[in-house]
Design a protein around this motif. Structure first.
Motif, PDB file in Angstrom:
ATOM      1  N   VAL A   1       0.846  -1.202   0.000  1.00 49.54           N
ATOM      2  CA  VAL A   1       0.000   0.000   0.000  1.00 49.54           C
ATOM      3  C   VAL A   1       0.874   1.242   0.000  1.00 49.54           C
ATOM      4  O   VAL A   1       0.638   2.189  -0.761  1.00 49.54           O
ATOM      5  CB  VAL A   1      -0.970  -0.002   1.208  1.00 49.54           C
ATOM      6  N   ASP A   2       1.910   1.252   0.844  1.00 52.16           N
ATOM      7  CA  ASP A   2       2.820   2.402   0.885  1.00 52.16           C
ATOM      8  C   ASP A   2       3.492   2.618  -0.470  1.00 52.16           C
ATOM      9  O   ASP A   2       3.607   3.753  -0.944  1.00 52.16           O
ATOM     10  CB  ASP A   2       3.884   2.208   1.964  1.00 52.16           C
ATOM     11  N   ALA A   3       3.938   1.544  -1.080  1.00 57.76           N
ATOM     12  CA  ALA A   3       4.588   1.661  -2.390  1.00 57.76           C
ATOM     13  C   ALA A   3       3.628   2.207  -3.435  1.00 57.76           C
ATOM     14  O   ALA A   3       3.998   3.070  -4.238  1.00 57.76           O
ATOM     15  CB  ALA A   3       5.133   0.302  -2.826  1.00 57.76           C
ATOM     16  N   LEU A   4       2.393   1.715  -3.436  1.00 57.32           N
ATOM     17  CA  LEU A   4       1.406   2.203  -4.400  1.00 57.32           C
ATOM     18  C   LEU A   4       1.044   3.663  -4.142  1.00 57.32           C
ATOM     19  O   LEU A   4       0.898   4.446  -5.087  1.00 57.32           O
ATOM     20  CB  LEU A   4       0.143   1.334  -4.359  1.00 57.32           C
ATOM     21  N   GLU A   5       0.915   4.038  -2.866  1.00 58.20           N
ATOM     22  CA  GLU A   5       0.600   5.440  -2.547  1.00 58.20           C
ATOM     23  C   GLU A   5       1.752   6.358  -2.936  1.00 58.20           C
ATOM     24  O   GLU A   5       1.540   7.422  -3.498  1.00 58.20           O
ATOM     25  CB  GLU A   5       0.280   5.593  -1.065  1.00 58.20           C
ATOM     26  N   ASN A   6       2.987   5.946  -2.649  1.00 61.31           N
ATOM     27  CA  ASN A   6       4.143   6.765  -3.007  1.00 61.31           C
ATOM     28  C   ASN A   6       4.299   6.864  -4.511  1.00 61.31           C
ATOM     29  O   ASN A   6       4.649   7.913  -5.036  1.00 61.31           O
ATOM     30  CB  ASN A   6       5.415   6.203  -2.373  1.00 61.31           C
ATOM     31  N   ASN A   7       4.059   5.785  -5.217  1.00 60.14           N
ATOM     32  CA  ASN A   7       4.126   5.789  -6.668  1.00 60.14           C
ATOM     33  C   ASN A   7       3.069   6.722  -7.243  1.00 60.14           C
ATOM     34  O   ASN A   7       3.325   7.466  -8.171  1.00 60.14           O
ATOM     35  CB  ASN A   7       3.954   4.370  -7.214  1.00 60.14           C
ATOM     36  N   GLY A   8       1.850   6.683  -6.670  1.00 58.83           N
ATOM     37  CA  GLY A   8       0.767   7.552  -7.129  1.00 58.83           C
ATOM     38  C   GLY A   8       1.055   9.008  -6.850  1.00 58.83           C
ATOM     39  O   GLY A   8       0.781   9.891  -7.673  1.00 58.83           O
ATOM     40  N   SER A   9       1.658   9.335  -5.681  1.00 59.70           N
ATOM     41  CA  SER A   9       1.938  10.732  -5.350  1.00 59.70           C
ATOM     42  C   SER A   9       3.058  11.286  -6.215  1.00 59.70           C
ATOM     43  O   SER A   9       3.044  12.449  -6.584  1.00 59.70           O
ATOM     44  CB  SER A   9       2.273  10.884  -3.862  1.00 59.70           C
ATOM     45  N   THR A  10       4.060  10.457  -6.579  1.00 56.16           N
ATOM     46  CA  THR A  10       5.116  10.947  -7.455  1.00 56.16           C
ATOM     47  C   THR A  10       4.580  11.149  -8.855  1.00 56.16           C
ATOM     48  O   THR A  10       4.987  12.084  -9.534  1.00 56.16           O
ATOM     49  CB  THR A  10       6.315   9.971  -7.490  1.00 56.16           C
ATOM     50  N   MET A  11       3.660  10.302  -9.287  1.00 51.16           N
ATOM     51  CA  MET A  11       3.061  10.472 -10.604  1.00 51.16           C
ATOM     52  C   MET A  11       2.218  11.740 -10.645  1.00 51.16           C
ATOM     53  O   MET A  11       2.238  12.477 -11.622  1.00 51.16           O
ATOM     54  CB  MET A  11       2.229   9.247 -10.989  1.00 51.16           C
ATOM     55  N   GLU A  12       1.487  12.024  -9.563  1.00 52.44           N
ATOM     56  CA  GLU A  12       0.659  13.222  -9.511  1.00 52.44           C
ATOM     57  C   GLU A  12       1.520  14.470  -9.535  1.00 52.44           C
ATOM     58  O   GLU A  12       1.197  15.451 -10.197  1.00 52.44           O
ATOM     59  CB  GLU A  12      -0.213  13.207  -8.253  1.00 52.44           C
ATOM     60  N   SER A  13       2.669  14.455  -8.822  1.00 57.43           N
ATOM     61  CA  SER A  13       3.535  15.617  -8.788  1.00 57.43           C
ATOM     62  C   SER A  13       4.206  15.825 -10.152  1.00 57.43           C
ATOM     63  O   SER A  13       4.446  16.952 -10.568  1.00 57.43           O
ATOM     64  CB  SER A  13       4.579  15.495  -7.691  1.00 57.43           C
ATOM     65  N   GLU A  14       4.512  14.738 -10.864  1.00 64.44           N
ATOM     66  CA  GLU A  14       5.092  14.861 -12.199  1.00 64.44           C
ATOM     67  C   GLU A  14       4.094  15.432 -13.173  1.00 64.44           C
ATOM     68  O   GLU A  14       4.442  16.231 -14.034  1.00 64.44           O
ATOM     69  CB  GLU A  14       5.581  13.496 -12.691  1.00 64.44           C
ATOM     70  N   VAL A  15       2.828  15.060 -13.065  1.00 60.95           N
ATOM     71  CA  VAL A  15       1.782  15.560 -13.941  1.00 60.95           C
ATOM     72  C   VAL A  15       1.554  17.043 -13.685  1.00 60.95           C
ATOM     73  O   VAL A  15       1.343  17.831 -14.602  1.00 60.95           O
ATOM     74  CB  VAL A  15       0.473  14.763 -13.765  1.00 60.95           C
ATOM     75  N   ALA A  16       1.608  17.460 -12.408  1.00 65.24           N
ATOM     76  CA  ALA A  16       1.367  18.844 -12.038  1.00 65.24           C
ATOM     77  C   ALA A  16       2.507  19.751 -12.515  1.00 65.24           C
ATOM     78  O   ALA A  16       2.310  20.929 -12.732  1.00 65.24           O
ATOM     79  CB  ALA A  16       1.210  18.968 -10.528  1.00 65.24           C
TER      80      ALA A  16
END
Length: 181
Positions: free
Chosen positions: A165-180
């Motif tokens: 879960v932590d890995a998926l959440e961290n992966n999702g937050s880095t993807m969101e920051s890259e998109v932004a």
């Protein structure tokens, strides 16, 4: 098989098919495979119904068959070669609050994706303990192991699930920051 036995099996299959399918999905993470596992389990249960129906534990026996069927499928070499990266669309409940539904869907998807990353026996213990709400004793009976093994597999599975879960959440937050950016 006598008509009364067959009718008893039909009633059991109708009332427990959805639960078995849901459990199979939690084991494997794919609705199509879950449907196949549920059908294979019901076929095996049908063949043994004359022995099973005399016991009060037909549901537990069906879950045990489902677990063993899934573990057998995992061992097949052609399963290992398949790539399962397609996603099935979720059907939204139109009567529910959209904000609440999106939060629940996000959490459910996150747990389902993380659960797939947990090793099979640990995943089986977690599904049986927390999704099927079975006791440690019942899980031990279904899996054919000791209660101590269930407890240790549960502890290890929870650690693995948290890490996933932590890995998926961290992966999702880095993807969101890259998109932004």
């Amino acid at each position: 098989m006598r008509k009364a036995e067959e009718q008893g099996f039909r009633e059991f299959a109708v009332t427990h098919a959805a639960s078995l399918r849901r459990t199979a999905f939690l084991f494997c993470g794919d609705w199509h495979t879950a449907e196949d596992l549920m059908q294979q389990s019901l076929m095996k249960l049908y063949q043994a119904w004359h022995r099973v129906q005399q016991q009060d534990h037909a549901g537990a026996y069906a879950r045990k068959i489902l677990l063993r069927t899934w573990l057998d499928e995992k061992r097949r070499p052609w399963r290992r070669a398949e790539q399962r990266d397609g996603e099935l669309p979720e059907q939204a409940d139109s009567n529910a609050d959209p904000d609440l539904v999106s939060g629940r869907l996000w959490a459910r998807e996150l747990i389902q994706k993380a659960l797939i990353k947990v090793p099979p026996r640990q995943r089986a213990v977690l599904v049986l303990r927390y999704f099927e709400d079975l006791s440690v004793t019942d899980v031990a009976a279904v899996m054919g192991c000791t209660e101590g093994t269930v407890k240790s597999q549960t502890a290890r599975g929870l650690v693995a699930l948290r890490a996933a879960v932590d890995a998926l959440e961290n992966n999702g937050s880095t993807m969101e920051s890259e998109v932004a950016s």
